[in-house]
Design an enzyme around this catalytic site. Structure first.
Site, mmCIF file in Angstrom:
data_model
loop_
_atom_site.group_PDB
_atom_site.id
_atom_site.type_symbol
_atom_site.label_atom_id
_atom_site.label_comp_id
_atom_site.label_asym_id
_atom_site.label_seq_id
_atom_site.Cartn_x
_atom_site.Cartn_y
_atom_site.Cartn_z
ATOM 1 N N ASP A 174 37.764 58.145 47.027
ATOM 2 C CA ASP A 174 37.074 58.423 45.768
ATOM 3 C C ASP A 174 36.601 59.878 45.703
ATOM 4 O OD1 ASP A 174 35.942 57.867 43.314
ATOM 5 O OD2 ASP A 174 34.641 56.261 44.039
ATOM 6 N N ASP A 178 37.278 53.558 35.483
ATOM 7 C CA ASP A 178 36.120 52.712 35.773
ATOM 8 C C ASP A 178 35.862 51.747 34.631
ATOM 9 O OD1 ASP A 178 35.568 53.599 38.251
ATOM 10 O OD2 ASP A 178 33.716 54.666 37.765
#
Ligand code: DGJ
Length: 726
Positions: free
Chosen positions: A476, A545
């Protein structure tokens, strides 16, 4: 495929069985574009360039008023000698920023060079051929090598530039694009992918007009709202019709991609590192290599463009053992628990995951240092025993015992001020001397332009990856870069953004080579760095997301324009959805997530038996159709209702033996007209069985007559059909 040089006429012809690129050398020695498009057999200058005396277009080399760099169709343009359009590069010596590039020599060879320290397309010798043209500015003693690689049975040309400084003087590059070409028309629509966090890859289309149209990033990452891709289409082009030229960059940092329409209606198309945040000291004898660009021509609309670009990604970008391997169905604990988990909670989740048929259990953020929220511990990659008494290896074992693989989240490019790492190495983050830190998600970015920092990441990650049976890693990156200091490396800090990328690519190359069995998924708060550069190392990406199925339709639609389903992470999450609070049926959430690499990201322990049963059925079904989705070809289908309320797409196995068709209606419509969809890509001679109902249809019937969608009421409805050739 081949590359030919006609030394009588000074033309290069770079071609495959699909496309031709023809470049020429003018009598002055300038490299010009003669043609780019559908494959032609031979070129005899039917589009001969007309030399005219154009007002206010200077003649640099003689008093021949009909020759001007301002009006030539150049391939890699210089600055300061009369071409007033946006240039391909700018090189500065101690006096000026002029350059005068002329053809010097060329080479033609089988295969291609992989770019030093940068990701690039990869192919073996007999699959491609390269034309390398060397241009020279003899006053600066600087040479620029331009590379054009044509691939077998492909409509893509890989291209980049390399600057070589002779021994005369130090130079400074203010701009160094990867590719630039002038096209003889401006009658195009321009397509780019824009958007924001949680709204990635929105397709934006506009008519090209005189002046500059651009998509770019200056965030230190390609960005949620910008993707290194641009396309020019003929004005009427649509999903099924029309010529398109697409251009992409294999790069994950600041980039610019644009089109400049000049006063004579030529279009300069270009792509490369964003010059606004770039600068490079090119000392005597040094070489600077630009990232690789992919230029492509497509003659049958956006659908064909997508299929051809997907094919290129699958063949020449993805690598490693997962290149063509089906991807596991995962459960990620992020939206199920966020930071609030312990061993007991995770194992309860794992028990449920096992029951419904999940193949990979992923532990997301919060397992390390003393991380209880997003305010601390980035950089301290040791297990948080307060949360996980059994440690990673203990947890991994228990997951493996339940028949699932174990995967882990990391964010190695970041550092929290509240961390052991920061206390030991406060000078390892990117920071501007004399100024306060700028925080985003309360974290700082590690300075990957420093070798010691890269070494630390490689070392600490290697320790984590060998600490247990980790078979998947989610890498990430949750903020963009600020406070770049003039003291970090070069003039005005201008080298840092690119040096950061070189550092990152070095780290990724080391780790992916060292851990070939790990499936890596890249993520930057979702799709903030979903680009070809990252895909060269990590064969899948967390798309967004935003897990709401209806928002995902647009996000995945834009993503599918250039990236294949096998690279696209798509999860079923809870309702009401955590990002937009919409409630969509489990069936439709499943239908949308099955368009990519299916995963689940919700607390299974809170679901009813009926919901768990439905998930189990979804997973069983996806296991059957997975090869079609992940290895088949995508067709975005037209619905007869012709609005953005009805969405349909299909995947067809490459041998046309099977197809999965998904239809979704966003909002219910009163007295709705009957919707039908015409399928695509099937074998028109064959008969197909629709597996749910046992109905049989001919391929040509499904493609020409179409399939009627049963009338339904209620918002967010969906149907997934599975056809198999008899
Ligand atoms: C952003 C990612 O996109 C999410 O999926 C999750 O991993 C969080 N970061 C964790 O901090």
């Amino acid at each position: 495929m081949n590359v030919e040089f006609d030394n009588q006429k000074n033309f290069f012809h770079v071609y495959s069985d699909k496309i031709s690129l023809i470049l020429g050398i003018t009598k002055e020695g300038c490299l010009v574009q003669k043609y780019f498009g559908k494959k032609i057999k031979e070129y005899h200058e039917s589009n001969r360039y007309e030399y005219l005396d154009r007002a206010f277009s200077p003649s640099p080399y003689s008093n021949d008023r009909t020759f001007s760099l301002d009006t030539q169709r150049l391939v890699y343009s210089c600055t300061g000698l009369g071409d007033f359009r946006t240039p391909a590069f700018e090189v500065v010596n101690e006096h000026d920023a002029l350059a005068d590039l002329r053809y010097h020599r060329h080479k033609i060879y089988s295969g291609k060079k992989e770019l030093t320290n940068l990701p690039s397309s990869r192919s073996n010798e007999n699959e491609c051929m390269t034309l390398e043209i060397e241009l020279v500015d003899s006053f600066l003693e600087m040479n620029i090598h331009l590379f054009f690689t044509i691939f077998d049975d492909s409509n893509v040309i890989a291209t980049h530039a390399e600057f070589v400084n002779g021994m005369k003087q130090h130079l400074f590059l203010n701009k160094a694009l990867s590719f630039m070409i002038d096209l003889p028309s401006s009658n195009y629509d321009l397509i780019k992918l824009t958007g924001s966090y949680a709204r990635e890859k929105m397709v934006q289309r506009s008519k090209l007009q005189q002046g500059l149209s651009i998509v770019n990033s200056r965030r230190g990452a390609s960005g949620h709202g910008s993707t290194p891709f641009i396309a020019l289409t003929e004005p009427n082009a649509n999903e099924n019709y029309g010529e398109i030229i697409s251009l992409q960059l294999i790069y994950s940092g600041d980039f610019e991609a644009g089109a400049f329409v000049d006063q004579l209606q030529n279009t300069r198309l270009f792509i490369g590192i964003n010059h606004e945040t770039f600068g490079w000291q090119l000392n005597k004898g040094e070489t600077f290599i630009t990232p690789e660009a992919l230029l492509a021509y497509h003659d049958h609309g956006l659908g064909q463009m997508s299929r051809e670009l997907h094919d290129f990604v699958e063949r020449y970008i993805l690598r490693g053992r997962y290149k063509q391997k089906e991807r596991p169905i995962l459960l990620n604990n992020w939206e199920a628990t966020y930071f609030d988990f312990n061993e007991e909670k995770l194992l309860k989740l794992a028990d449920h995951a096992e029951k419904v048929g999940i193949e990979l259990f992923v532990l997301d953020d919060g397992w390390f240092g003393k991380r209880m929220d997003d305010n601390s511990s980035l950089g301290d990659w040791t297990v948080n025993y307060d949360k996980l008494e059994i440690g990673l290896s203990g947890l991994a074992k228990k997951i493996n015992d339940r028949g699932m693989q174990f995967g882990l989240w990391v964010e190695p490019e970041m550092i929290s001020v509240d961390s052991e790492l920061y206390r030991d190495h406060p000078d390892w983050c990117i920071q501007a001397t004399g100024r306060e830190h700028t925080f985003s998600r309360n974290q700082l970015v590690l300075d990957l332009s420093q070798q010691a920092v890269c070494d630390y990441i490689i070392h600490s990650m290697s320790k984590v990856f060998t600490s247990s049976t980790i078979q998947y890693v989610k890498w990430d990156m949750n903020r963009n870069i600020t406070n770049i200091s003039s003291l970090s490396n070069a003039k005005g800090g201008k080298e840092v953004a690119h040096r950061y990328m070189l550092g990152l690519y070095h780290v990724l190359a080391e780790l992916t080579q060292k851990f070939p069995k790990i499936l890596f998924e890249s993520c930057a708060g979702g799709g903030g760095r979903y680009d070809l550069g990252m895909l060269c190392f990590m064969p899948q990406t967390w798309t967004s997301d935003n897990t709401d199925a209806i928002c995902r339709l647009d996000i995945q639609f834009g993503t599918s324009l250039i990236f294949p389903a096998i690279t696209m992470g798509a999860h079923v999450s809870a309702v009401p959805n955590h990002q937009v609070e919409r409630s969509v049926s489990l069936e439709t959430r499943g239908a949308v997530a099955m368009a990519g690499n299916l995963g689940y990201e919700l607390d299974l322990t809170k679901l009813s038996e009926a919901e768990l049963k439905a998930i189990k059925e979804q997973i069983t079904f996806y296991k059957k159709i997975r090869p079609i989705i992940q290895k088949g070809e995508l067709y975005r289908l037209d619905c007869s209702t012709n609005d953005n309320n009805d969405i349909a797409f299909s995947y067809v196995a490459k041998d046309q033996s099977e197809s999965v068709v998904t239809y979704i209606r966003k909002l219910a419509v009163a007295e709705a007209p009957i919707t039908f969809i015409k399928l695509k890509g099937l074998d028109s001679e064959a008969t197909y069985l629709e597996l749910e109902t046992g109905r049989r249809f001919c391929g040509d019937e499904l493609m020409n007559v179409g399939l009627t969608i049963p009338y339904s009421k209620g918002d967010f409805s969906s149907i997934v059909y599975y056809f198999r050739k008899l």
